[in-house]
Design an enzyme around this catalytic site. Structure first.
Site, short mmCIF file in Angstrom:
data_model
loop_
_atom_site.label_atom_id
_atom_site.label_comp_id
_atom_site.label_asym_id
_atom_site.label_seq_id
_atom_site.Cartn_x
_atom_site.Cartn_y
_atom_site.Cartn_z
N ASP A 100 -2.98 -10.62 -2.43
CA ASP A 100 -3.52 -10.09 -1.17
C ASP A 100 -4.98 -9.69 -1.41
O ASP A 100 -5.37 -9.37 -2.53
CB ASP A 100 -2.70 -8.85 -0.77
CG ASP A 100 -3.01 -8.36 0.64
OD1 ASP A 100 -2.26 -8.71 1.56
OD2 ASP A 100 -4.00 -7.62 0.82
N HIS A 142 -6.38 -7.09 -0.59
CA HIS A 142 -6.46 -5.65 -0.88
C HIS A 142 -5.65 -5.33 -2.15
O HIS A 142 -4.56 -5.86 -2.34
CB HIS A 142 -5.88 -4.84 0.28
CG HIS A 142 -6.54 -5.12 1.59
ND1 HIS A 142 -6.00 -5.99 2.52
CD2 HIS A 142 -7.69 -4.65 2.12
CE1 HIS A 142 -6.80 -6.05 3.58
NE2 HIS A 142 -7.84 -5.25 3.37
N HIS A 201 0.82 -1.23 0.00
CA HIS A 201 0.00 0.00 0.00
C HIS A 201 0.85 1.27 0.00
O HIS A 201 0.30 2.37 -0.15
CB HIS A 201 -0.93 0.03 1.23
CG HIS A 201 -1.99 -1.03 1.21
ND1 HIS A 201 -2.84 -1.20 0.14
CD2 HIS A 201 -2.33 -1.99 2.11
CE1 HIS A 201 -3.67 -2.22 0.40
NE2 HIS A 201 -3.36 -2.72 1.58
N ASP A 228 -4.64 -12.68 3.33
CA ASP A 228 -5.87 -12.22 3.98
C ASP A 228 -7.13 -12.45 3.15
O ASP A 228 -8.23 -12.06 3.57
CB ASP A 228 -5.75 -10.75 4.41
CG ASP A 228 -5.09 -9.87 3.36
OD1 ASP A 228 -4.87 -10.35 2.24
OD2 ASP A 228 -4.81 -8.70 3.67
ZN LIG Z 1 -4.20 -7.05 2.68
#
Ligand SMILES: [Zn+2]
Length: 311
Positions: free
Chosen positions: A163, A165, A126, A244
């Site tokens: 992931d 995200h 991120h 995740d």
């Molecule tokens: Zn994540």
């Protein structure tokens, strides 16, 4: 087959408070599970060294790096955004996390290892060029990609990110860079709420709705990533390995199983074997349910080692 396992004790020094899910316990859980299953003992283990400012500055402007340095508290915890905090050791941990990927890239290009897993935190995907966010300070996988390019002349670098995200930071750094292909699967609509509808030629977005299961995940990856990877023919495959999207992970609502991480790792290895002389470097991103995190990492490492899932 030599699989390197790179970590560093300093990764445990960074913490964001007792309630924060991105905690030192995550690396403990992975190590414990890999020890118990005998997988860790089959890897070539080493400690990372800190990434240098020169290595970090390939993806983060110097003024941003210096500004981050100034945020480090002498004691206690400071908040950078609503879910990203620093303690006095956070950047020390972040430097070894990025340095682990640099070492991994060195190892595969120097034929010291066939493939690599970097068990490090804080995560990186991120972190944008000039923004620390989402538990991330430096973009570890991007630092590794830039090192492959600067040090070994790699001109085709694939980054695979599964992931839950989307890797807004990796996209921010490499958008419109024809030498880097970014493939990212993620729950949609969902955090990080940036770049979700990005339309760059070198970014393959695979949005998945809440509740997506193994079969639908695998189909989406085969449909979206494989044609792009075969057309791109990477010289090195980097993996942002977040766990995740597992059905037991509390952070999101995708329903992957342990075995999916073995499956997608085999897929990445196959691409690396076809085009990249097997070079593959993977780095930990998310994964917050300690039990499924350990099992998922085990599935990932077994595939890297050439072991079947069920043994
Ligand atoms: Zn994540």
């Amino acid at each position: 087959m030599i699989t390197a396992y790179i970590t560093h004790p300093d990764c445990q020094l960074h913490h964001m408070g007792p309630e924060h899910p991105e905690s030192p316990l995550r690396l403990d859980a992975i190590r414990a599970r890999l020890m118990l299953s005998g997988v860790l003992q089959q890897t070539m283990q080493s400690d990372a060294v800190e990434a240098t400012e020169e290595q970090l500055a390939r993806v983060h402007p110097l003024r941003h790096l210096r500004a981050l340095d100034k945020c480090v508290p002498e004691h206690g915890i400071v908040t950078l955004d609503s879910d990203t905090m620093m303690n006095p050791n956070s950047l020390k941990a972040a430097r070894v996390a990025a340095g682990a990927v640099v070492r991994g890239v060195d190892q595969v290009f120097r034929h010291q290892a066939d493939n690599v897993f970097c068990a490090v935190r804080p995560p990186g995907h991120h972190a944008e060029a000039t923004d620390a966010m989402g538990f991330c300070f430096y973009n570890n996988v991007a630092v590794g990609a830039a090192h492959a390019r600067a040090k070994y002349g790699a001109r085709k670098i694939a980054i695979l990110d599964f992931d839950v995200h989307q890797c807004n930071g990796t996209i921010d750094i490499f958008k419109d860079d024809p030498e880097v292909l970014v493939c990212t699967s993620f729950q949609y609509p969902f955090y990080p709420w940036r770049y979700l509808r990005s339309e760059w030629n070198n970014v393959v977005n695979t949005p998945l709705h809440a509740g997506t299961d193994s079969a639908a995940f695998r189909q989406a990856i085969e449909d979206d990533w494989l044609p792009a990877l075969h057309a791109f023919k990477p010289e090195i495959v980097l993996v942002s390995a977040g766990f995740d999207a597992h059905r037991e992970d509390p952070m999101a609502e995708l329903n992957l199983e342990d075995e999916d991480y073995h499956w997608i790792t085999l897929m990445a290895l196959e691409i690396a074997a076809l085009y990249a002389d097997g070079r593959l470097v993977s780095v930990l991103e998310g994964g917050y349910d300690l039990d499924s995190l350990g099992r998922s990492a085990e599935a990932h490492l077994k595939a890297l080692l050439g072991l079947p899932f069920g043994e």
